[in-house]
Scaffold this motif. Structure first.
Motif, mmCIF file in Angstrom:
data_model
loop_
_atom_site.group_PDB
_atom_site.id
_atom_site.type_symbol
_atom_site.label_atom_id
_atom_site.label_comp_id
_atom_site.label_asym_id
_atom_site.label_seq_id
_atom_site.Cartn_x
_atom_site.Cartn_y
_atom_site.Cartn_z
ATOM 1 N N PHE A 66 0.875 -1.053 0.100
ATOM 2 C CA PHE A 66 -0.101 -0.110 0.007
ATOM 3 C C PHE A 66 0.800 1.242 -0.131
ATOM 4 N N PRO A 67 0.204 2.405 -0.491
ATOM 5 C CA PRO A 67 1.132 3.633 -0.389
ATOM 6 C C PRO A 67 1.150 4.136 0.929
ATOM 7 N N VAL A 68 2.058 5.075 1.378
ATOM 8 C CA VAL A 68 1.997 5.503 2.733
ATOM 9 C C VAL A 68 1.052 6.813 2.456
ATOM 10 N N ASN A 69 -0.228 6.555 3.183
ATOM 11 C CA ASN A 69 -1.137 7.722 2.928
ATOM 12 C C ASN A 69 -2.238 7.472 3.822
ATOM 13 N N ASN A 70 -2.574 8.536 4.423
ATOM 14 C CA ASN A 70 -3.617 8.259 5.555
ATOM 15 C C ASN A 70 -4.987 8.454 5.045
ATOM 16 N N ARG A 71 -5.257 8.025 3.929
ATOM 17 C CA ARG A 71 -6.459 8.082 3.548
ATOM 18 C C ARG A 71 -6.596 6.506 2.766
ATOM 19 N N VAL A 72 -5.475 5.503 2.885
ATOM 20 C CA VAL A 72 -5.637 4.273 2.616
ATOM 21 C C VAL A 72 -6.729 3.459 3.249
ATOM 22 N N VAL A 73 -6.786 3.576 4.428
ATOM 23 C CA VAL A 73 -7.759 2.326 5.065
ATOM 24 C C VAL A 73 -9.019 2.608 4.804
ATOM 25 N N ASP A 74 -9.683 3.824 4.791
ATOM 26 C CA ASP A 74 -10.963 4.022 4.512
ATOM 27 C C ASP A 74 -11.449 4.392 3.102
ATOM 28 N N ASN A 75 -10.334 3.891 2.246
ATOM 29 C CA ASN A 75 -10.657 4.216 0.557
ATOM 30 C C ASN A 75 -11.217 2.932 0.134
ATOM 31 N N ILE A 76 -12.564 3.078 -0.354
ATOM 32 C CA ILE A 76 -12.840 1.539 -0.984
ATOM 33 C C ILE A 76 -12.405 1.302 -2.231
ATOM 34 N N PHE A 77 -11.861 2.384 -2.910
ATOM 35 C CA PHE A 77 -11.016 1.896 -4.206
ATOM 36 C C PHE A 77 -9.992 1.067 -3.792
ATOM 37 N N TYR A 78 -9.103 0.947 -2.618
ATOM 38 C CA TYR A 78 -8.132 0.015 -2.575
ATOM 39 C C TYR A 78 -8.862 -1.402 -2.188
ATOM 40 N N VAL A 79 -10.123 -1.242 -1.644
ATOM 41 C CA VAL A 79 -10.977 -2.493 -1.206
ATOM 42 C C VAL A 79 -11.224 -3.147 -2.461
ATOM 43 N N GLY A 80 -11.637 -2.443 -3.628
ATOM 44 C CA GLY A 80 -11.899 -2.898 -4.945
ATOM 45 C C GLY A 80 -10.888 -3.660 -5.621
ATOM 46 N N ILE A 81 -9.621 -3.118 -5.481
ATOM 47 C CA ILE A 81 -8.251 -3.701 -6.143
ATOM 48 C C ILE A 81 -8.067 -4.917 -5.294
#
Length: 320
Positions: A66-81
């Motif tokens: 994952f990227p170092v980003n404080n919006r990663v955990v709650d971003n459903i875009f990453y859930v889709g990936i």
């Protein structure tokens, strides 16, 4: 228990050919590998991964970074990936292991441990940054990796992406054609990531085609500067934002300053819950599930010697 010999007997192939096909040896044609794997699945073959891993010194695991980003955990875009990655890995009897951290140093240590202790040799990075130390480390190691997002100019590795120039062009025209926006602006971050550069190119091309003057804002996470930009541009009636979060932020700032004025906003990733948006907010779905599945295929499906080598896969987009 079904064995490799049983599969070889069923298909009329040698045991060595079946073994190589099951291990994705590129000397075996893709057609034969697919036939062997399909037959193995139908016969209920279960490979001995412990023995395989000891022999190859390689885990049947793909590391997802994952990227170092404080919006990663709650971003459903990453859930889709992740959903797409996991679907493909399950069909291949692979599992995924995640590397995530609050700093680049934490992520690097996590990935190093994956390589040295867990013997993981395949990685998917959910980003593509120029001069990224994690990518630089992976390039020095004897591992394969794919990024979600194309490399910056002058860099070269396997990647999955959208046609972001076209996506930027289509998104801008959507506001112009469907909502008669006369002065849509483009909102980007200050990071200069490849997908941002390409979406901006698409925006500029659409504005030129429409005979309109482009206006670009690079956000600095400074509300006062953004508020002043909105006041300085009273003509703006549309916002093409680099992603949904940036679009929502600008939308809120705009409405605070102009509570009685509407503005059409278009973001990217289709990553916001519907309760956070209204009829004036639109998004471009870049199909993260398909991107995740394509990343696994690009990473693990090695072409035979007589097949064309594929170094990237472009996934389509859809305006919602």
């Amino acid at each position: 228990m079904v064995t490799i010999r049983d599969i070889a007997r069923r298909l009329g192939l040698s045991v060595s050919t079946v073994s190589r096909a099951l291990n994705d040896n590129k000397r075996i044609s893709l057609k034969t590998r697919r036939s062997v794997k399909k037959t193995a699945d139908l016969m209920g073959y279960q490979p001995n991964y412990n023995a395989k891993n000891l022999t190859n010194r390689e885990a049947n695991t793909v590391g997802v970074v994952f990227p170092v980003n404080n919006r990663v955990v709650d971003n459903i875009f990453y859930v889709g990936i992740l959903r797409g990655i996991n679907a493909q890995l399950n069909s291949r009897n692979y599992v995924l292991s995640i590397a995530i951290g609050d700093s680049t140093e934490q992520v690097i240590e996590n990935v190093k441990s994956m390589i040295t202790r867990a013997q993981i040799k395949h990685f998917i990075l959910l980003y593509s940054h120029q001069n990224d130390p994690v990518i630089e480390m992976l390039q020095k190691e004897n591992v394969d990796f794919v990024t979600i997002g194309k490399p910056a100019a002058g860099q070269d590795w396997l990647y999955v992406d959208n046609d972001n120039v076209q996506a930027g062009f289509d998104g801008t025209n959507y506001l112009i054609d469907h909502y008669q926006c006369q002065n849509p602006i483009f909102v980007q971050t200050h990071n200069g990531w490849p997908y941002e550069i390409d979406r901006r190119k698409g925006y500029l091309a659409a504005m030129k085609q429409a005979g309109k003057s482009p206006v670009v804002l690079s956000t600095q996470e400074n509300d006062e500067l953004e508020d002043q930009f909105i006041r300085d541009n009273p003509q703006m009636d549309g916002i093409v934002a680099i992603d949904d979060y940036s679009g929502l932020q600008m939308y809120h700032r705009f409405k605070m300053i102009n509570p009685n004025k509407n503005v059409e906003v278009l973001g990217y990733n289709n990553s916001l819950p519907s309760e956070l948006t209204d009829q004036h907010f639109h998004s471009v779905d870049i199909h993260p599930d398909e991107m995740g599945q394509s990343a696994v295929k690009l990473l693990l499906d090695k072409p035979a010697e007589d097949e064309q080598v594929i170094d990237h896969i472009i996934v389509g987009h859809e305006i919602l």
